[in-house]
Design an enzyme around this catalytic site. Structure first.
Site, mmCIF file in Angstrom:
data_model
loop_
_atom_site.group_PDB
_atom_site.id
_atom_site.type_symbol
_atom_site.label_atom_id
_atom_site.label_comp_id
_atom_site.label_asym_id
_atom_site.label_seq_id
_atom_site.Cartn_x
_atom_site.Cartn_y
_atom_site.Cartn_z
ATOM 1 N N HIS B 31 0.832 -1.197 0.000
ATOM 2 C CA HIS B 31 0.000 0.000 0.000
ATOM 3 C C HIS B 31 0.871 1.254 0.000
ATOM 4 C CE1 HIS B 31 -2.407 -3.293 1.599
ATOM 5 N NE2 HIS B 31 -3.483 -2.644 1.248
ATOM 6 N N HIS B 262 -3.971 3.156 -3.541
ATOM 7 C CA HIS B 262 -4.192 2.684 -2.174
ATOM 8 C C HIS B 262 -3.481 1.369 -1.894
ATOM 9 C CE1 HIS B 262 -6.272 1.711 1.589
ATOM 10 N NE2 HIS B 262 -6.289 0.491 1.107
ATOM 11 N N GLU B 409 -17.689 -4.538 24.566
ATOM 12 C CA GLU B 409 -16.816 -5.715 24.695
ATOM 13 C C GLU B 409 -15.584 -5.608 23.799
ATOM 14 O OE1 GLU B 409 -20.008 -5.888 23.761
ATOM 15 O OE2 GLU B 409 -21.031 -6.620 25.562
ATOM 16 N N HIS B 471 -28.493 -15.492 24.279
ATOM 17 C CA HIS B 471 -27.504 -15.392 25.352
ATOM 18 C C HIS B 471 -26.815 -16.720 25.658
ATOM 19 C CE1 HIS B 471 -29.180 -11.464 25.762
ATOM 20 N NE2 HIS B 471 -28.534 -11.185 26.874
#
Lengths: 666, 666
Positions: B31, B262, B409, B471
């Site tokens: 890149h 890029h 999280e 869950h």
């Protein structure tokens, strides 16, 4: 129609509050605080704004309501019961959180009418709702505003807004100017750990505005203020977030406004005190007749609008198209077109990366199936998901079929879920296999809800080469194969790639992951391609030729070629060896035991598995006594061919393992 | 010291540009656009602001530099080479993206000096940097500003800011007012798919400000403007984002400002044209001496500051503490304290959820080991990670040891990585096992980098009951076990939970996941607890008693109790049955084959695995011929005991499977 009884807003809202609190109490488990806090907002929404006809919960032009804060499920169940939605008698609520009740701990799509999506894992609801609102715009662009003209309403809590996925969704919704999306933020300042001030200082209105949303504010316990904000929101030319200032557990004298009422029953004493504080003398699950009648009337508010809509639809020249679209009926001919494509590929030798083969299949399929909506998380040119038939979808052109999701894998997956839930669309989108990790929580919901979403996952091993271990999945295939309800396919060549797409499109009840190589792979299936062999999950690609089968080499994707070469080495040494291509563990597992045993050669010598990934999960196929040639840890940065040598994933190594197992070293 | 040569800023920056573009060209992969675009900003940072001494890249009080846009790795490698960082000769850059070179495709922690963290998966760098900046504040609160006073600088691209994890990190950093964190946003308006306008309309400054950041703006090609912004940023009382407006591929005449530069080499023609456009006539990898000298001088800029710091440290009363802290040396006594705790638990029957047992172990450990830093993603009371010794960490008290991460999280895991990388800390934090899914991309980096981070994952099966399938992890254990470098432990009782913590703390080279029950489990290990049996990964908890072993029941966590009861049923029927507790697949796999065979009874009859999860991965232990009692799909919402019956995970079912395999139906 006789006059409706005089019932106060407070009584209407209290009906929700106590159904919720009493059900949680009875279950001795659940979240009373959120439904009690948001009961006023929900009452205003369901009695004055939401367009729905409770008796016809699948009306295509209904407003969608998404309870992103899914732990407050009793809010939704109370509303479904009170409005008279089919399948929600009071006993369903009495059965809250018990086996067989539609009133599961969190709203589960498919468990009962009126549950628009499964929520509970925070942030998923708001992101899924973006997909629904997007699908509405897409439907409107396709079928016109006289048939398609509805809103998507979301109740989101602080937790939803803290999860990163919410930002991806908010940002995309603002970019696409989804003006029919309205988020009601339950701004109660409380999460499980206590005040939100323990973990966040965010100015949420400013945050949404930074993404191009309009925002409003309302006292969440003032019905007129809420109504005014909702009215204004419906006129917006951008998505709207209404910050509803509420008190969690509203009415519970000692626990309201604290985390104590978030996730556990109030307790008999507090619940009784709440009854007194709110003036609700009725027994648990007992809703007085006037309140019941007024809620039933609210449930029927949209009946006339729905009937008018039915009339408009019947008169529409687009009626048949609209119904086909929403029923997921594809136009004739796609299967034939794909079969012809497959037959052509299978009739002459060639080499092509399977990601490109997937792109070629999409070039055949997307013109044939207008429901297919493509996209990528900013890897369009790498994952080959853009086709000539799929023009970019933009805020100016919702008729487009290709979504630039941005570098937002997680949001992308949830938005696909939302489009699939809204109805009609067959979304597929691509990223690198290793980044399936970023989207797995939403993919898990595709599986749990049984949504036909297709994940295009390319650059599927060390075969991607120089990008190195961060980009080289070694455990990701295991992660996908471990996900129940998902079918994972790793095609070995262009023919299998076309087969994988047919399998994905035939699936109506769950998601499919198509796992593809970056590097070129030779066409190995030169059998004319009449049968879709990948449908069986695994099959004998090349039987032992020099004698009876003594070795079975089992491989997937790019490693089938290696197994093929290893077979040649073994056969040259007089050892009968077969190659099994195993594109899908799940489909293979579903075959009769006799078929599986025959393919795997369970009674014919030794087995060697070959996959440029970890062995984990492979013992199911090769047995713990089988050998495996693959990865034992993370990859490295180097050209692909160097890496295959470096990690010893070669035909020579495979042949040697086989001979070891036979006790016949070369 | 002789005068330094006159070299323009442009030459300094061009040295970076061409090292990057030439290395990419040579590798035929990589890149170039980002390093060329950000070369001016990086030059200003490394020659005037960053506090470092290239000859001593591990100096504890150095500024941290994180290249969150990791695909621009050549920017970092060029800087490490030019500044004279040990281990970065020009040949390292010539070897870009080749096997064995420290210059991997993306920056890989541990592959070479000066790489502060592994980046490449977007958004991880910025979130990890938040952990580093937090650790700096924590260090400063502990050891004083004369020893600890450095900044964390981040270069982040559009992709980093689109990923949801960035929002979690930004929000937390703003909340904690990490004033020494400075993010340089490479605002080039380009991602892989083209203009960022295809996917985002975000006002990034406003977004950061909404989270409590200060923001600034600079022309990324104006060195004085950049310097002014950096100077201002260093004075801030809040984290700072500087929007650096740059042109991707700066200097490449036809490709600059487009996605074409890029992610692929410029090509020989364009590269030559860039040389002409920028006035850089030098050959590839050839840096003229004056430029080289000035860069070397920049690398030594901080030598004096470092020496002064060494003097201050030597004189500091906190010297020994500081060195112990950063070397990860724990005070004496923790192991003894834990052993005593374990012995006490193991000496009398009892019952306790393993999540509570983990909390009890933490109550013993956290007072003994000040490096331990706890936290939770808003589930403190459920995951039992908060102890008396760990006061909350806040913007007002960085001396605290407990972090309320919020419902974030993914950010939590990355922040733990950052704290571990910064040095000294042993972070652990909790959420529900199913939500390991949300944090897995960061956990993968814990593993790849070998960081001793501990994940406390509770509510580990259908045993959590009513919260239902969203869950209830059924595939998550497989996902963790499939992750290389991670040790996953699922303790069967309070004794094993204490053992798990000892194992986690002894690990210095990788992360540990401790997987814990919501529900009470009886203490099964009543052997006095002298040996840490879990360390072997699996062991015989109860041998066959009524006769020779004919059945081996192998279970983990909460299902060991069920195996225990099944054993009693079998033994009562005269069938010799052993119970194996298998808390860790990874540790068990590392044992000698003979030990494993003896434990598993591979030559003594049949094997039945028991785990309230999917079978996927278990054939390694029980063989494909073994039986398994567990889940076959997603869970359901009901009380835990009902679910165990419903899904048939019972002692009776286990005993029946064993008898089936023996061909002796009851």
């Amino acid at each position: 129609m006789r006059d409706l009884p005089q019932v106060s807003h407070a009584d209407m809202a209290n009906a929700i509050r106590f159904l919720a609190a009493d059900a949680v109490e009875r279950a001795a488990s659940g979240h009373p605080g959120m439904p009690m806090g948001m009961a006023d907002v929900a009452t205003v929404l369901f009695t004055r704004f939401l367009k729905y006809d409770a008796a016809h919960p699948r009306w295509a032009d209904r407003d969608r309501f998404v309870l992103s804060a899914g732990h407050g499920s009793m809010l939704l169940y109370a509303l479904l019961h009170l409005t008279g939605t089919p399948g929600w008698p009071i006993d369903a609520l009495r059965g809250f959180r018990q086996l067989g009740s539609p009133a599961a701990g969190h709203p589960e799509y498919g468990h009962g009418e009126g549950i628009e999506t499964t929520t509970g894992p925070l942030g998923q609801g708001i992101a899924t709702a973006v997909g629904m609102a997007l699908a509405e715009e897409m439907d409107r662009a396709r079928f016109g505003a006289d048939i398609v003209d509805h809103h998507t309403w979301v109740i989101a809590g602080d937790g939803c807004l803290m999860e990163g996925i919410s930002q991806e969704a908010i940002s995309l919704a603002g970019h696409l100017r989804l003006k029919k999306l309205i988020v009601l933020w339950d701004d109660n300042g409380i999460t499980i750990d206590g005040g939100t001030s323990a973990a966040t200082s965010e100015d949420q209105r400013k945050r949404f505005e930074a993404s191009g949303w309009a925002t409003l504010e309302a006292d969440g316990h003032d019905p007129e203020g809420i109504a005014e904000a909702m009215e204004q929101a419906r006129q917006s030319d951008r998505p709207v977030m209404i910050a509803c200032r509420t008190r969690i557990g509203y009415g519970a004298p000692s626990k309201a406004g604290t985390a104590k009422c978030h996730g556990s029953p109030l307790g008999a004493g507090e619940l009784q005190a709440a009854r007194e504080a709110l003036g609700w003398p009725h027994a648990a699950f007992d809703i007085p007749l006037p309140v019941r009648e007024l809620w039933a009337a609210a449930g029927g508010r949209g009946a006339e609008a729905r009937q008018d809509w039915e009339v408009r639809l019947a008169a529409s020249p687009r009626r048949a198209d609209f119904l086909d679209h929403h029923a997921g009926r594809y136009p004739e001919g796609w299967r034939q077109a794909l079969a012809a494509h497959r037959a052509a590929l299978s009739s002459k030798p060639g080499a092509m990366a399977t990601r490109k083969a997937s792109g070629a299949a999409l070039e055949v399929l997307t013109p044939a199936i207008p429901q297919m909506i493509g996209g990528s998380a900013d890897l369009t040119g790498s994952v080959n998901t853009l086709t000539k038939a799929t023009a970019p979808l933009t805020a100016e052109n919702f008729g487009g079929r290709y979504i630039h999701y941005g570098v937002r894998e997680h949001g992308m997956a949830a938005v696909m879920n939302g489009m699939a839930l809204h109805g009609g669309y067959r979304p597929y989108a691509g990223t690198f296999l290793v980044f399936a990790d970023y989207l797995h929580p939403a993919l898990r919901l595709s599986s749990l809800m049984g949504l036909p979403v297709t994940y295009v996952l390319t650059h599927d091993s060390i075969g991607l080469g120089e990008d190195g271990p961060t980009h080289q999945p070694v455990e990701t295939l295991a992660m996908l194969r471990a996900t129940p309800g998902l079918v994972t396919l790793r095609p070995a060549d262009a023919v299998e790639a076309a087969e994988a797409w047919e399998i994905a499109l035939d699936r109506r009840d769950g998601p499919t992951a198509i796992v593809l190589s970056r590097q070129d792979l030779p066409t190995l299936r030169l059998d004319g391609g009449v049968e879709n062999a990948a449908r069986r999950g695994g099959y004998v690609l090349a039987e032992a030729a020099c004698g009876p089968r003594r070795v079975t080499l089992i491989a997937t994707g790019s490693e089938v070629e290696i197994a093929y070469e290893a077979r040649a080495l073994l056969e040259a040494a007089g050892i009968g060896a077969a190659v099994v291509s195993l594109p899908s563990f799940e489909l293979f597992r579903a075959q009769p035991a006799a078929y599986r045993a025959a393919v795997l050669g369970q009674r014919d010598g030794v087995r060697v598995g070959v996959e440029a990934a970890l062995r984990f999960g492979w013992d199911e196929v090769i047995g713990s006594e089988g050998a495996f040639v693959g990865m034992t840890g993370f990859g490295a940065s180097a050209p692909a061919s160097v890496l295959y040598q470096h990690f010893g994933i070669t035909a020579v190594a495979v042949a040697a393992k086989a001979r070891d197992l036979l006790g016949e070293a070369a």
